[in-house]
Design an enzyme around this catalytic site. Structure first.
Site, PDB file in Angstrom:
ATOM      1  N   HIS A  21       0.658  -1.286   0.052  1.00  0.00           N
ATOM      2  CA  HIS A  21      -0.071   0.171   0.045  1.00  0.00           C
ATOM      3  C   HIS A  21       0.972   1.353  -0.125  1.00  0.00           C
ATOM      4  O   HIS A  21       1.827   1.353   0.869  1.00  0.00           O
ATOM      5  CB  HIS A  21      -0.949   0.123   1.206  1.00  0.00           C
ATOM      6  N   CYS A  33      -1.973   5.169  -4.730  1.00  0.00           N
ATOM      7  CA  CYS A  33      -2.901   4.005  -4.701  1.00  0.00           C
ATOM      8  C   CYS A  33      -3.884   4.080  -5.866  1.00  0.00           C
ATOM      9  O   CYS A  33      -4.121   3.329  -6.649  1.00  0.00           O
ATOM     10  CB  CYS A  33      -3.455   3.591  -3.476  1.00  0.00           C
TER      11      CYS A  33
END
Length: 108
Positions: A21, A33
């Site tokens: 992430h 992201c």
């Protein structure tokens, strides 16, 4: 940190894996992201539609994991289309990496 691994065989992209992430912003507002997701999923969708092929896709249940493999047995035309789209994906991801290198790393 998002890690992108590009696996090649004889200069052709055969598989890519995206893990992790970015954590560049709050959940739902993470631009890195969102950019990586848009580029990778857009490329996969384009390959499936324009290359008329099914791609083996593995995804993590909570996100943070994507692996896509190009099938061995496809037509020459479909492979050319897939490779062009995958190379475009790598260029787009490297563009994100240039700006946000603290949040994404690409191993090609």
């Amino acid at each position: 940190m998002i890690y992108v691994d590009i696996y090649r065989q004889h200069s052709q992209i055969k598989q890519f894996t995206v893990t992790g992430h970015a954590k560049s912003g709050p959940y739902g507002y993470d631009l890195v992201c969102a950019g990586v997701s848009a580029v990778t999923f857009g490329s996969v969708n384009a390959i499936m539609e324009l290359g008329e092929m099914d791609l083996p896709i593995e995804q993590g249940g909570e996100g943070g994991f994507l692996r896509v493999t190009v099938p061995q047995k496809v037509t020459v035309d479909a492979m050319k289309k897939a490779q062009t789209l995958l190379e475009g994906m790598v260029i787009s991801l490297k563009t994100i990496e240039k700006e946000y290198g603290e949040n994404i790393y690409i191993h090609d």
